[in-house]
Motif scaffolding. Structure first.
Motif, PDB file in Angstrom:
ATOM      1  N   ALA A  82     -15.390 -39.417 -40.519  1.00 19.18           N
ATOM      2  CA  ALA A  82     -15.619 -39.622 -39.562  1.00 19.18           C
ATOM      3  C   ALA A  82     -14.020 -40.444 -39.013  1.00 19.18           C
ATOM      4  CB  ALA A  82     -16.500 -40.635 -39.251  1.00 19.18           C
ATOM      5  N   VAL A  83     -13.609 -40.658 -39.509  1.00 12.99           N
ATOM      6  CA  VAL A  83     -12.249 -41.617 -39.525  1.00 12.99           C
ATOM      7  C   VAL A  83     -10.978 -40.502 -39.041  1.00 12.99           C
ATOM      8  CG1 VAL A  83     -10.587 -42.900 -40.481  1.00 12.99           C
ATOM      9  CG2 VAL A  83     -13.430 -43.943 -41.243  1.00 12.99           C
ATOM     10  N   THR A  84     -11.025 -39.465 -40.058  1.00 10.41           N
ATOM     11  CA  THR A  84     -10.252 -38.669 -40.264  1.00 10.41           C
ATOM     12  C   THR A  84     -10.250 -37.608 -39.252  1.00 10.41           C
ATOM     13  OG1 THR A  84     -10.537 -38.415 -42.691  1.00 10.41           O
ATOM     14  CG2 THR A  84      -9.749 -36.844 -41.952  1.00 10.41           C
ATOM     15  N   LEU A  85     -11.533 -37.402 -38.945  1.00  9.01           N
ATOM     16  CA  LEU A  85     -11.665 -36.505 -37.819  1.00  9.01           C
ATOM     17  C   LEU A  85     -11.193 -37.144 -35.852  1.00  9.01           C
ATOM     18  CD1 LEU A  85     -15.242 -35.168 -37.542  1.00  9.01           C
ATOM     19  CD2 LEU A  85     -13.231 -33.684 -37.975  1.00  9.01           C
ATOM     20  N   ASN A  86     -11.333 -38.556 -36.601  1.00  9.72           N
ATOM     21  CA  ASN A  86     -10.395 -39.853 -35.242  1.00  9.72           C
ATOM     22  C   ASN A  86      -8.903 -39.373 -35.486  1.00  9.72           C
ATOM     23  OD1 ASN A  86     -12.576 -41.304 -33.418  1.00  9.72           O
ATOM     24  ND2 ASN A  86     -12.966 -41.285 -35.419  1.00  9.72           N
TER      25      ASN A  86
END
Length: 248
Positions: free
Chosen positions: A122-126
């Motif tokens: 989730a953090v990476t995709l953001n």
């Protein structure tokens, strides 16, 4: 010395503002004085709770940062060098740039589950779209003369990347890294707040439920201090170093 003194004075000004605001509120349950946090901070540090949760958050930040920078740099370089690829991927980039972080976090938890992989994903995709945008602009700004020179001398791909492309992209990578680390750790706290059982975000969620402003500030400022150390000791010196060749 001047470079160190100015940020220090700026932080002292911020602390002074905090002291005045706490005195005006006259309610430690709303905003305690800075020195009132020393005791709780020491208790958490001595018990090991603070280091335990800081370590988990920092590990998630490192993983998400490395993945976002790697994927973003690769995508940005390809999109900046190939107009055809850019035309295909640009709509995707626009969609992910405008997709709220909270939506991606919730979807990752729903699709993958309340796992460590979902949190980091989730953090990476953001962050990947932001890194891609910065690196794409850097790739578009690469000197055609240097590119032609590398072609004339028939430089191997790896040598061309090392000696021609990466030195020109380095300032853009530094800018993406500096902005990225600030955004990533904030999103990590939201991810932990919503679905993890460890980390600074989890502790903030816990003390939010208890209406304990002091402990919320202890954990928040502890991790802010870690991120300031990373910024001042690693990212800023690296950025100055990679920009040095442009000033020579």
């Amino acid at each position: 010395m001047r470079g160190v003194g100015t940020p220090a004075l700026s932080l002292l000004g911020l602390i002074s503002l905090w002291i005045v605001a706490a005195a005006l509120s006259a309610d430690p349950t709303v905003l305690p004085q800075p020195w009132a946090l020393i005791g709780p901070f020491w208790d958490e540090l001595r018990s090991g709770e603070l280091l335990y949760h800081l370590g988990h958050t920092l590990l998630r930040v490192i993983w998400a940062f490395l993945l976002a920078m790697t994927l973003g740099c690769l995508l940005g370089l390809v999109m900046g060098r190939s107009e055809r690829v850019n035309q295909w991927l640009d709509p995707w980039l626009v969609v992910f740039l405008n997709l709220p972080a909270l939506v991606l976090i919730v979807l990752c938890y729903l699709w993958i589950g309340l796992t460590e992989a979902a949190a980091i994903a989730a953090v990476t995709l953001n962050k990947v779209p932001n890194v891609t945008t910065v690196i794409r602009e850097g790739a578009r700004a690469l000197s055609p003369d240097l590119d032609a020179l590398a072609g004339v001398y028939r430089m191997p791909l790896m040598d061309r990347m090392r000696h021609v492309v990466l030195p020109q992209l380095a300032p853009f990578m530094a800018a993406a890294a500096r902005s990225g680390i600030a955004v990533i750790w904030k999103i990590v706290l939201v991810v932990e707040f919503l679905g993890r059982s460890s980390g600074v975000g989890f502790q903030i969620h816990l003390y939010f439920q208890l209406f304990d402003v002091g402990m919320v500030l202890v954990y928040a400022f502890s991790f802010i201090a870690v991120m300031l150390a990373v910024e001042w000791l690693i990212l800023q010196p690296w950025e100055r170093r990679v920009r040095r060749w442009r000033l020579a």
